[in-house]
Enzyme design. Structure first.
Site, PDB file in Angstrom:
ATOM      1  N   SER A 121      66.120  50.709  51.267  1.00 42.90           N
ATOM      2  CA  SER A 121      66.895  52.075  50.539  1.00 42.90           C
ATOM      3  C   SER A 121      67.916  51.738  49.396  1.00 42.90           C
ATOM      4  CB  SER A 121      67.515  52.813  51.077  1.00 42.90           C
ATOM      5  OG  SER A 121      68.482  52.165  52.033  1.00 42.90           O
ATOM      6  N   HIS A 173      73.870  52.295  48.861  1.00 44.55           N
ATOM      7  CA  HIS A 173      73.018  52.931  48.319  1.00 44.55           C
ATOM      8  C   HIS A 173      73.594  53.072  46.915  1.00 44.55           C
ATOM      9  CE1 HIS A 173      70.978  55.387  52.110  1.00 44.55           C
ATOM     10  NE2 HIS A 173      70.769  54.002  51.703  1.00 44.55           N
TER      11      HIS A 173
END
Length: 223
Positions: A121, A173
């Site tokens: 991610s 992220h």
């Protein structure tokens, strides 16, 4: 070369390689087994601080559980099918790797010292942000502008969800998105002399400077 005619070979390679690593995790003790995850290169801040710097790279290929690999695997395939033919194989791979590294560095600098971090991610947020960078550079292109808006929305929605869910590495992220945006600005699209060289250089210098800051901060905080 017309990259629109290119097949997303790098996307396929990354997806197959990541699935292969997951299969190896499963056969070696389970993808949710802490010892297995650490053996394969998952990140914990204390191990990076001890000198195991490769754990800032390897986590982007490691996943925890079937749902994790399914979600990230699908996203790699979906986003790669769009972005790789646009920017080319080398640019795509560069964005993927540098976003993953900047994401893991952000996790190292600002995340919990005891948390195990793994997953693609960090790289995926970088790919999302690369679309935003292209929309900024080529804002007169309606297609890129709409893609940029869509992926900006995706970034914002996912970050909001991160705040409501436990066990999510939001710093990874954020770091991945910052890295992907800056690398996207630096690289642009092939065959188009935009942005200007000075902006490309400044974007890459910013990536290096931010990465160095985060690494140093992580070493100070957790050292």
């Amino acid at each position: 070369m017309n990259y629109q005619q290119e097949k997303p070979y790098v996307t396929w390679f990354l997806l197959i390689f990541t699935i292969g690593i997951f299969a190896a995790e499963t056969l070696s003790g389970g993808s949710q087994n802490i010892n297995t995850l650490l053996t394969f290169g998952a990140k914990t801040n204390n191990l990076v601080q001890e000198g195991q710097w490769w754990r800032l790279i390897t986590p982007m290929f490691i996943h925890i559980g079937v749902l994790h690999i399914m979600m990230n695997g699908f996203t790699i395939f979906y986003v790669g099918q769009i972005l790789e033919p646009m920017v080319g194989h080398v640019r795509f791979l560069f964005i993927y790797f540098l976003s993953g590294i900047t994401g893991n560095l952000a996790s190292f600098a600002f995340g919990s010292s005891n948390t195990i971090s793994a997953g693609a991610s960090t790289s995926l947020f970088g790919l999302f942000a690369a679309f935003l960078a292209l929309a900024v550079i080529y804002k007169e292109n309606r297609f890129l502008a709409e893609l940029g808006k869509s992926f900006l929305g995706l970034i914002v929605i996912n970050l909001i969800l991160d705040l409501t869910m436990s066990g999510i590495d939001i710093w990874g992220h954020i770091g991945g998105a910052i890295g992907g945006f800056l690398v996207g600005l630096a690289l642009g699209l092939p065959g188009i002399k935009r942005p200007k060289v000075i902006f490309r250089v400044l974007a890459m210098v910013s990536v290096v400077a931010i990465s160095y800051f985060m690494y140093t901060k992580g070493m100070i905080v957790y050292g």
